[in-house]
Design a protein around this motif. Sequence first.
Motif, PDB file in Angstrom:
ATOM      1  N   CYS A   1       1.038  -1.317  -0.061  1.00  0.00           N
ATOM      2  CA  CYS A   1      -0.082   0.018  -0.038  1.00  0.00           C
ATOM      3  C   CYS A   1       0.812   1.172   0.068  1.00  0.00           C
ATOM      4  O   CYS A   1       2.042   1.453  -0.789  1.00  0.00           O
TER       5      CYS A   1
ATOM      6  N   GLY B   1       3.408  -4.029  -3.319  1.00  0.00           N
ATOM      7  CA  GLY B   1       2.202  -4.119  -3.546  1.00  0.00           C
ATOM      8  C   GLY B   1       1.092  -2.967  -3.486  1.00  0.00           C
ATOM      9  O   GLY B   1       1.384  -2.004  -3.005  1.00  0.00           O
ATOM     10  N   GLY B   2       0.139  -3.462  -4.050  1.00  0.00           N
ATOM     11  CA  GLY B   2      -0.896  -2.379  -3.924  1.00  0.00           C
ATOM     12  C   GLY B   2      -1.709  -2.275  -2.724  1.00  0.00           C
ATOM     13  O   GLY B   2      -1.054  -2.619  -1.568  1.00  0.00           O
TER      14      GLY B   2
ATOM     15  N   ALA C   1       4.281  -0.147  -6.824  1.00  0.00           N
ATOM     16  CA  ALA C   1       2.919  -0.043  -6.844  1.00  0.00           C
ATOM     17  C   ALA C   1       2.594   0.605  -5.549  1.00  0.00           C
ATOM     18  O   ALA C   1       3.530   0.898  -4.615  1.00  0.00           O
TER      19      ALA C   1
ATOM     20  N   ALA D   1      -3.984  -6.506  -1.295  1.00  0.00           N
ATOM     21  CA  ALA D   1      -2.826  -6.685  -1.991  1.00  0.00           C
ATOM     22  C   ALA D   1      -1.384  -7.330  -1.533  1.00  0.00           C
ATOM     23  O   ALA D   1      -0.636  -8.205  -2.075  1.00  0.00           O
TER      24      ALA D   1
ATOM     25  N   HIS E   1      -1.471   1.920  -3.504  1.00  0.00           N
ATOM     26  CA  HIS E   1      -2.648   1.894  -3.347  1.00  0.00           C
ATOM     27  C   HIS E   1      -3.164   3.075  -4.493  1.00  0.00           C
ATOM     28  O   HIS E   1      -2.292   3.871  -4.603  1.00  0.00           O
ATOM     29  N   TRP E   2      -4.083   2.758  -5.224  1.00  0.00           N
ATOM     30  CA  TRP E   2      -4.474   3.280  -6.320  1.00  0.00           C
ATOM     31  C   TRP E   2      -4.875   4.872  -6.269  1.00  0.00           C
ATOM     32  O   TRP E   2      -4.524   5.613  -6.782  1.00  0.00           O
TER      33      TRP E   2
ATOM     34  N   GLU F   1       0.561   0.313 -11.984  1.00  0.00           N
ATOM     35  CA  GLU F   1      -0.763  -0.115 -11.587  1.00  0.00           C
ATOM     36  C   GLU F   1      -0.936  -1.652 -11.248  1.00  0.00           C
ATOM     37  O   GLU F   1      -2.236  -2.061 -10.882  1.00  0.00           O
TER      38      GLU F   1
ATOM     39  N   ASP G   1      -1.272 -10.953  -1.943  1.00  0.00           N
ATOM     40  CA  ASP G   1      -0.525 -11.377  -3.304  1.00  0.00           C
ATOM     41  C   ASP G   1       0.968 -11.158  -3.173  1.00  0.00           C
ATOM     42  O   ASP G   1       1.814 -12.010  -3.597  1.00  0.00           O
TER      43      ASP G   1
ATOM     44  N   ARG H   1     -11.321  -2.785  -7.454  1.00  0.00           N
ATOM     45  CA  ARG H   1     -10.388  -1.737  -8.258  1.00  0.00           C
ATOM     46  C   ARG H   1     -10.811  -0.487  -8.844  1.00  0.00           C
ATOM     47  O   ARG H   1     -12.344  -0.869  -9.252  1.00  0.00           O
TER      48      ARG H   1
ATOM     49  N   ARG I   1      -0.866  -5.089  -9.131  1.00  0.00           N
ATOM     50  CA  ARG I   1      -1.106  -5.579  -7.770  1.00  0.00           C
ATOM     51  C   ARG I   1       0.157  -5.864  -7.055  1.00  0.00           C
ATOM     52  O   ARG I   1       0.007  -5.508  -5.886  1.00  0.00           O
TER      53      ARG I   1
END
Length: 233
Positions: A101, A149-150, A119, A154, A121-122, A137, A157, A191, A139
């Motif tokens: 994040c 990680g996102g 990566a 995420a 958080h979006w 972008e 993952d 997403r 994950r």
Amino acid sequence: MSKLTIVIALYPGVTHLDFTGPHQVLVRAPGAEVIAASVGGADIEAEGLIFTGLADLARIPSCHVLLVPGGFGATEAMLDEGFMREIRRLGAGAAYVTSVCTGSLILAAAGFLAGKRAACHWAWRDQLKPFGALVSEARVERDGNIITGGGVTAGLDFAFTLLAELAGEDYAQAVQLGLEYAPAPPFDSGRPELARPEVLARVKAIMAQAMESRAAAAAQAAASGASLSMARP
């Protein structure tokens, strides 16, 4: 087998799933010692949960993996020179420098992501740009020894990706099965490109409350990092 030291660096306002999810996976790595640590070993409050019995970041001589989770407290953390000093020190000697994040904003502020794909958080990924990072972008993103990680979930993952790197894909798959990690979310809205417009607008409105202060902190941290780089011989 030599001990595999994984340090998770915590700070006030961290998002607990950003690190408890990866911890659940990584603690199963062969020969691993997973250490949750904070500045001075202070207790950390994370969205109503108190994490205690933490190690002191300054007393950890080195680690194989440094993991920095995200959270709304990342804004203050990347301006906390005591915390950032330990991130820079531990990350400089780590085989893998990682985040989940908005932890990637902290890695960026520490100087690890310049020219690297990362990566986040979006909602916050564009704030990597002032640090010279290449926004991904994905994950889970890997660039050399940097694995990021996102947002929040995420982190699982990310953790399995890292576990496969540390112990092999077969081992990581076995842990995945043991933990029954077979995500099947009840809603297809995880997403921004998948969420309904009204849902996306609602979340963006919530995030906007912190956007200005975090953008200012990112700019300040980026400027500070540039000054540090110029001061180094």
